[in-house]
Design a protein around this motif. Sequence first.
Motif, PDB file in Angstrom:
ATOM      1  N   ALA A  43       0.826  -1.214   0.000  1.00 12.56           N
ATOM      2  CA  ALA A  43       0.000   0.000   0.000  1.00 12.56           C
ATOM      3  C   ALA A  43       0.856   1.258   0.000  1.00 12.56           C
ATOM      4  CB  ALA A  43      -0.938  -0.004   1.214  1.00 12.56           C
ATOM      5  N   LEU A  44       1.912   1.272   0.814  1.00 14.87           N
ATOM      6  CA  LEU A  44       2.769   2.457   0.896  1.00 14.87           C
ATOM      7  C   LEU A  44       3.623   2.622  -0.358  1.00 14.87           C
ATOM      8  CD1 LEU A  44       3.825   2.257   4.656  1.00 14.87           C
ATOM      9  CD2 LEU A  44       2.358   3.985   3.582  1.00 14.87           C
ATOM     10  N   THR A  45       3.990   1.504  -0.995  1.00 15.22           N
ATOM     11  CA  THR A  45       4.705   1.596  -2.270  1.00 15.22           C
ATOM     12  C   THR A  45       3.811   2.221  -3.334  1.00 15.22           C
ATOM     13  OG1 THR A  45       6.092  -0.330  -1.767  1.00 15.22           O
ATOM     14  CG2 THR A  45       5.901   0.286  -4.076  1.00 15.22           C
ATOM     15  N   ALA A  46       2.557   1.800  -3.378  1.00 15.67           N
ATOM     16  CA  ALA A  46       1.600   2.372  -4.324  1.00 15.67           C
ATOM     17  C   ALA A  46       1.380   3.854  -4.062  1.00 15.67           C
ATOM     18  CB  ALA A  46       0.277   1.621  -4.246  1.00 15.67           C
ATOM     19  N   GLN A  47       1.448   4.244  -2.784  1.00 13.91           N
ATOM     20  CA  GLN A  47       1.203   5.639  -2.423  1.00 13.91           C
ATOM     21  C   GLN A  47       2.413   6.537  -2.667  1.00 13.91           C
ATOM     22  OE1 GLN A  47      -0.050   6.146   1.665  1.00 13.91           O
ATOM     23  NE2 GLN A  47       0.349   8.340   1.647  1.00 13.91           N
ATOM     24  N   HIS A  48       3.610   6.070  -2.277  1.00 16.30           N
ATOM     25  CA  HIS A  48       4.791   6.926  -2.304  1.00 16.30           C
ATOM     26  C   HIS A  48       5.697   6.723  -3.525  1.00 16.30           C
ATOM     27  CE1 HIS A  48       4.213   8.610   1.714  1.00 16.30           C
ATOM     28  NE2 HIS A  48       3.823   7.397   2.098  1.00 16.30           N
ATOM     29  N   HIS A  49       5.556   5.607  -4.229  1.00 18.47           N
ATOM     30  CA  HIS A  49       6.348   5.320  -5.426  1.00 18.47           C
ATOM     31  C   HIS A  49       7.859   5.477  -5.180  1.00 18.47           C
ATOM     32  CE1 HIS A  49       2.736   6.122  -8.334  1.00 18.47           C
ATOM     33  NE2 HIS A  49       2.610   5.027  -7.613  1.00 18.47           N
ATOM     34  N   PRO A  50       8.406   4.703  -4.228  1.00 21.67           N
ATOM     35  CA  PRO A  50       9.847   4.795  -3.950  1.00 21.67           C
ATOM     36  C   PRO A  50      10.673   4.175  -5.081  1.00 21.67           C
ATOM     37  CG  PRO A  50       8.885   2.964  -2.742  1.00 21.67           C
ATOM     38  CD  PRO A  50       7.739   3.692  -3.388  1.00 21.67           C
ATOM     39  N   ASP A  51      11.960   4.499  -5.077  1.00 21.61           N
ATOM     40  CA  ASP A  51      12.886   3.892  -6.041  1.00 21.61           C
ATOM     41  C   ASP A  51      13.394   2.551  -5.532  1.00 21.61           C
ATOM     42  OD1 ASP A  51      13.104   6.352  -7.757  1.00 21.61           O
ATOM     43  OD2 ASP A  51      13.907   7.161  -5.885  1.00 21.61           O
ATOM     44  N   LEU A  52      13.284   2.351  -4.236  1.00 23.17           N
ATOM     45  CA  LEU A  52      13.912   1.214  -3.579  1.00 23.17           C
ATOM     46  C   LEU A  52      13.047   0.761  -2.411  1.00 23.17           C
ATOM     47  CD1 LEU A  52      16.601  -0.434  -3.313  1.00 23.17           C
ATOM     48  CD2 LEU A  52      17.459   1.440  -1.906  1.00 23.17           C
ATOM     49  N   VAL A  53      12.832  -0.569  -2.287  1.00 25.82           N
ATOM     50  CA  VAL A  53      12.038  -1.101  -1.182  1.00 25.82           C
ATOM     51  C   VAL A  53      12.833  -2.194  -0.472  1.00 25.82           C
ATOM     52  CG1 VAL A  53       9.937  -2.338  -0.537  1.00 25.82           C
ATOM     53  CG2 VAL A  53       9.833  -0.570  -2.299  1.00 25.82           C
ATOM     54  N   PHE A  54      13.034  -2.006   0.829  1.00 30.01           N
ATOM     55  CA  PHE A  54      13.677  -3.027   1.660  1.00 30.01           C
ATOM     56  C   PHE A  54      12.565  -3.866   2.288  1.00 30.01           C
ATOM     57  CE2 PHE A  54      16.788   0.368   1.450  1.00 30.01           C
ATOM     58  CZ  PHE A  54      18.003  -0.282   1.391  1.00 30.01           C
ATOM     59  N   LEU A  55      12.559  -5.180   2.021  1.00 29.15           N
ATOM     60  CA  LEU A  55      11.481  -6.054   2.478  1.00 29.15           C
ATOM     61  C   LEU A  55      12.031  -7.187   3.332  1.00 29.15           C
ATOM     62  CD1 LEU A  55       9.409  -6.535  -0.820  1.00 29.15           C
ATOM     63  CD2 LEU A  55       8.630  -5.342   1.228  1.00 29.15           C
ATOM     64  N   ASP A  56      11.536  -7.290   4.561  1.00 24.65           N
ATOM     65  CA  ASP A  56      11.857  -8.466   5.372  1.00 24.65           C
ATOM     66  C   ASP A  56      11.196  -9.681   4.727  1.00 24.65           C
ATOM     67  OD1 ASP A  56      12.624 -10.160   7.390  1.00 24.65           O
ATOM     68  OD2 ASP A  56      11.070  -9.507   8.780  1.00 24.65           O
ATOM     69  N   ILE A  57      11.936 -10.764   4.562  1.00 25.53           N
ATOM     70  CA  ILE A  57      11.377 -11.949   3.903  1.00 25.53           C
ATOM     71  C   ILE A  57      10.248 -12.554   4.730  1.00 25.53           C
ATOM     72  CG2 ILE A  57      11.882 -14.386   3.400  1.00 25.53           C
ATOM     73  CD1 ILE A  57      14.293 -13.588   1.923  1.00 25.53           C
ATOM     74  N   ARG A  58      10.441 -12.641   6.049  1.00 21.54           N
ATOM     75  CA  ARG A  58       9.428 -13.268   6.905  1.00 21.54           C
ATOM     76  C   ARG A  58       8.684 -12.211   7.717  1.00 21.54           C
ATOM     77  NH1 ARG A  58       9.200 -18.702   7.376  1.00 21.54           N
ATOM     78  NH2 ARG A  58      10.917 -19.930   6.523  1.00 21.54           N
ATOM     79  N   MET A  59       7.428 -11.971   7.331  1.00 19.64           N
ATOM     80  CA  MET A  59       6.559 -11.065   8.079  1.00 19.64           C
ATOM     81  C   MET A  59       5.196 -11.723   8.220  1.00 19.64           C
ATOM     82  SD  MET A  59       7.407  -7.230   6.565  1.00 19.64           S
ATOM     83  CE  MET A  59       7.329  -7.664   4.825  1.00 19.64           C
ATOM     84  N   PRO A  60       4.476 -11.441   9.303  1.00 14.82           N
ATOM     85  CA  PRO A  60       3.136 -12.034   9.475  1.00 14.82           C
ATOM     86  C   PRO A  60       2.156 -11.504   8.441  1.00 14.82           C
ATOM     87  CG  PRO A  60       3.545 -10.346  11.126  1.00 14.82           C
ATOM     88  CD  PRO A  60       4.839 -10.556  10.408  1.00 14.82           C
ATOM     89  N   GLY A  61       1.134 -12.319   8.135  1.00 18.70           N
ATOM     90  CA  GLY A  61       0.146 -11.909   7.138  1.00 18.70           C
ATOM     91  C   GLY A  61       0.690 -12.129   5.751  1.00 18.70           C
ATOM     92  N   MET A  62       1.189 -11.095   5.131  1.00 20.75           N
ATOM     93  CA  MET A  62       1.831 -11.199   3.821  1.00 20.75           C
ATOM     94  C   MET A  62       3.341 -11.091   4.003  1.00 20.75           C
ATOM     95  SD  MET A  62       1.518  -8.695   0.469  1.00 20.75           S
ATOM     96  CE  MET A  62      -0.174  -9.163   0.084  1.00 20.75           C
ATOM     97  N   ASN A  63       4.077 -12.136   3.614  1.00 23.18           N
ATOM     98  CA  ASN A  63       5.532 -12.091   3.764  1.00 23.18           C
ATOM     99  C   ASN A  63       6.170 -11.216   2.681  1.00 23.18           C
ATOM    100  OD1 ASN A  63       6.135 -13.744   1.378  1.00 23.18           O
ATOM    101  ND2 ASN A  63       5.408 -15.484   2.567  1.00 23.18           N
ATOM    102  N   GLY A  64       7.479 -11.024   2.817  1.00 16.17           N
ATOM    103  CA  GLY A  64       8.172 -10.132   1.901  1.00 16.17           C
ATOM    104  C   GLY A  64       8.191 -10.607   0.470  1.00 16.17           C
ATOM    105  N   VAL A  65       8.235 -11.921   0.254  1.00 20.81           N
ATOM    106  CA  VAL A  65       8.243 -12.454  -1.109  1.00 20.81           C
ATOM    107  C   VAL A  65       6.911 -12.182  -1.791  1.00 20.81           C
ATOM    108  CG1 VAL A  65       8.445 -14.561  -2.493  1.00 20.81           C
ATOM    109  CG2 VAL A  65       9.946 -14.223  -0.522  1.00 20.81           C
ATOM    110  N   ASP A  66       5.812 -12.449  -1.089  1.00 19.64           N
ATOM    111  CA  ASP A  66       4.495 -12.165  -1.654  1.00 19.64           C
ATOM    112  C   ASP A  66       4.300 -10.666  -1.871  1.00 19.64           C
ATOM    113  OD1 ASP A  66       3.831 -14.830  -1.730  1.00 19.64           O
ATOM    114  OD2 ASP A  66       2.828 -14.827   0.213  1.00 19.64           O
ATOM    115  N   ALA A  67       4.828  -9.862  -0.954  1.00 21.26           N
ATOM    116  CA  ALA A  67       4.743  -8.410  -1.125  1.00 21.26           C
ATOM    117  C   ALA A  67       5.502  -7.970  -2.372  1.00 21.26           C
ATOM    118  CB  ALA A  67       5.300  -7.704   0.114  1.00 21.26           C
ATOM    119  N   ALA A  68       6.669  -8.571  -2.610  1.00 16.07           N
ATOM    120  CA  ALA A  68       7.445  -8.236  -3.813  1.00 16.07           C
ATOM    121  C   ALA A  68       6.669  -8.582  -5.074  1.00 16.07           C
ATOM    122  CB  ALA A  68       8.788  -8.974  -3.790  1.00 16.07           C
TER     123      ALA A  68
END
Length: 273
Positions: A43-68
């Motif tokens: 949601a925040l990527t869609a809102q802010h349109h960053p050039d770079l996103v740091f994603l933790d691989i293991r997160m509750p709910g939606m993990n970093g891989v699914d978020a990517a």
Amino acid sequence: MSTRALIADDERLMREQLSARLNEVWPELDIVAVAKNGLEAVALTAQHHPDLVFLDIRMPGMNGVDAARQIAQLPSGDESGDGWSGCEIVFITAYDQYAVEAFEQGVVDYVLKPAERERLTLTVERIRARLAQREASRQPPSTGSAEMQQLLLKLAAQINPNAAASKLRWIQATVGPQIQMIPVEDVLFFISDEKYTRVQTATLEALIRKPIKELVDELDMNLFWQIHRSTLVNTKAIAGVSRDLRGRQLVSVKGHPERLEVSRSFTGLFKGM
């Protein structure tokens, strides 16, 4: 113009530590948003349109891989009209085995927990070089590349091995007044509009109410490639790729006259064509 970044990690201390370390080794970096889970990251990527996103691989709910995978489907500048061309992904992980293959392929970089200054400096150097090369060549980010899609599928299978065995095998679709069961492997492509998704085989056209976003999660993405936020194509049905007078890539499909447009976010799938 400064590089804009987003950090997503469910551990507050890790978010704060990474922000502090990045400020030390890359003071020009502008951290525009911080997320506590994968859903917030998308949601925040869609809102802010960053050039770079740091994603933790293991997160509750939606993990970093699914978020990517979700971030890779966000509309880019050619569709949203604001000039954003997508972002690079850096995975945050305490599990080195999940990141080694990604690093070796050069598709994505990673930060090991805890974020140590020396290792992060190397990561930042590679990221800056990748962003500079992308700017110079005006190429889309690696997020939409075939290599990245394959990598995300492998990582997803490692994190959740049971999910790979439960991929969709049949499509229940409306064909005229009837409901018909269509084998997934017979589908040439899926195209969505605002209300329905069109299911096209060599012999019939059908409609379903399932959006492309859900199909991406349910289909075997080794068999289907997403080439547009509204289009999935069976890789076995691709006859070739051409360019029109405007430079857009168009996919020709075996057994069907329609040519499917490849959006800018996914041109990396057909690199060199």
